[in-house]
Each structure stands twice: as C-alpha cells, then as structure tokens.
Enzyme design. Structure first.
Site, short mmCIF file in Angstrom:
data_model
loop_
_atom_site.label_atom_id
_atom_site.label_comp_id
_atom_site.label_asym_id
_atom_site.label_seq_id
_atom_site.Cartn_x
_atom_site.Cartn_y
_atom_site.Cartn_z
N TYR A 1 38.44 39.90 -14.74
CA TYR A 1 37.56 38.89 -14.15
C TYR A 1 37.95 37.55 -14.78
O TYR A 1 37.52 37.20 -15.87
CB TYR A 1 36.10 39.25 -14.45
N ASP B 1 38.72 39.85 -9.64
CA ASP B 1 38.38 38.51 -9.17
C ASP B 1 39.22 37.54 -9.99
O ASP B 1 38.91 37.26 -11.14
CB ASP B 1 36.89 38.28 -9.37
N ASN C 1 39.68 34.41 -9.19
CA ASN C 1 39.07 33.09 -9.10
C ASN C 1 40.03 31.99 -8.65
O ASN C 1 39.95 30.86 -9.12
CB ASN C 1 38.41 32.71 -10.43
N ASP D 1 28.22 38.76 -3.09
CA ASP D 1 28.86 37.63 -2.41
C ASP D 1 30.37 37.84 -2.28
O ASP D 1 31.05 37.08 -1.60
CB ASP D 1 28.54 36.31 -3.13
#
Length: 254
Positions: A105, A144, A146, A241
């Site tokens: 992450y 993720d 990002n 989300d």
C-alpha cells in the site's frame, strides 16, 4: 493460480458490504488486501477452506495496514521493507518456492503534496528492494500503488495533471519501476483499453459515471510474461471506493 488484490478501505466495513461473499465466490489461491484499518483481534474471519493469514498492522489505529490470505503456505514472511517491521503496516512479502509475492500500500503524496518528497524516497527504496528480490526468484507485486501511470489510466487526465497520484514525479517513479524489469500485467495485455478503473472518489455520482482512476495493480517480473493468463479489474464489485484486481497465472515453478 488465481490471485486477487483489493484495497478494502477498512476491512470491518467491507465485510458488511459483501467482502465475505466475494471472497468465497472467487476462491483465490492468494488474496491480498490493503488499508485494513484495524488492529490485532478486531476481526475474526472464517472460511470454508483453510487459509494461512498474515497481517501487518499500522501502529496508528484505524489507519493503513495490509494482509494476505493464502492457500499455499509460504516459506518465509517479511513485514516491511528494509526491516521486519514498519510503523504504517504498508507491506508484506511472502516467499514461495517459485516466486516472491509483495503486497503493498504505497504512501499517498496527500492532496497538498506535503508528503510527495517522502513518497518519492519511499519509491526509490521500494524499487531497490524488489529488484534485489528479483535477482533471487521472480516477483509478483500487487496493491494500491497510488498512481495513475498513463493518461489512459484516469478519466479526467487533463484536469488532474500535477495532482496527487498524477504528478510527473510519481508517474516517473512508476516508469522507473517498470524499466527495472517489471511489467504492468493489465496494461501489457490490454494496451489500449479505456474506461477501466479501480478507484473512484466518494463525490456524488462519480462511480455511476465511471469517472475513475486505475491505481491498483498486479506487476510481475518481465520474464513471467509467458506465464500470464489474464489480468482483469472487477469494476462491478462494490464494498469499497476501490475494486478488486485479479491476476491469473500459470503455476510458477523453480
């Protein structure tokens, strides 16, 4: 093998929004989650089939955190990058006979970019880390990350230039990572596919209109390209989300 990654944006909340049903239906060999947002003992998950479970909790309550559920028992497990611990619980590395799995992450640069410098330094260390693993055996990286790497990876690329997750610096670090011997499995298989995203903001009607970003990935050592069967994004799956991203790959043997 079927491998799934999902930023659940709070596992306890996601469990109440269909996580268990999706988990049971997909029957993944390895299921990775990010942003668990919980501490040890705050959740108890039971499955029809046995899974080995590994958790990396953030010191800060209700923040970050990663976990891996795997039918295959790993040879080793590492919690963090340089050390076997890091305070934000952002990474787990599982070593299997034929490959390493890194569930990550990546830190967010924040809306005002106040954490961009830290993010870029973290990216440099991460690239070195997975390169070192790759000298030993092939690596699968999921999570993720990002960042929307290319303009095709987000709906409104013109309006988001320079924003967190789409700065030239963050995109450049992804380019550097891929250039270090790794492949973006989805984009490799579907180089021109548009309107397929893995994250949508919580603003009204954004997800309904599919105004999203593709920031969740399965990366693989480039030499695993012949083993990749499919990479897909389950955009229809709600509960967070983000939505799950899936990699189907032939068994990786030594």
């Amino acid at each position: 093998m079927k491998l799934i990654s999902w930023n659940v944006n709070g596992l306890r909340a996601c469990v109440n929004k269909g996580f268990k049903d999706y988990f049971a239906t997909e029957q993944a060999d390895i299921f990775c989650v990010q942003e668990t947002k919980l501490q040890e003992g705050q959740i108890q998950l039971e499955y029809d089939e046995p899974y080995y479970q590994y958790w990396n909790y953030a010191q800060k309550k209700g923040y970050s955190g990663t976990a891996v559920f795997t039918k295959i028992e790993p040879l080793t497990v590492r919690y963090g990058m340089e050390e076997d611990h890091e305070p934000e619980g952002r990474m787990l590395t599982l070593e299997f006979e034929g490959f390493y799995l890194v569930n990550v992450y990546t830190p967010n640069a924040k809306r005002d970019l106040s954490r961009l410098a830290y993010r870029l330094e973290w990216e440099d260390r991460f690239r070195t880390y997975v390169q070192q693993l790759d000298t030993i055996k092939p690596v699968l990286v999921c999570g993720d990350l990002n960042v929307a790497h290319q303009e095709i990876d987000l709906k409104n690329y013109k309006g988001n230039r320079g924003n967190s997750g789409f700065t030239l610096e963050e995109r450049g670090r992804m380019t550097d990572l891929l250039g270090a011997g790794f492949m973006d499995t989805f984009r490799t298989l579907y180089p021109d596919r548009t309107d397929v995203y893995s994250w949508w903001s919580n603003m009204p009607k954004v997800r309904e209109r599919n105004v999203g970003w593709r920031i969740d990935y399965w990366l693989a050592s480039a030499r695993l390209a012949p083993q990749i069967q499919d990479a897909r994004i389950d955009c229809h799956v709600l509960g967070s989300d983000h939505c799950p991203v899936i990699l189907e790959i032939n068994e990786i043997k030594v």
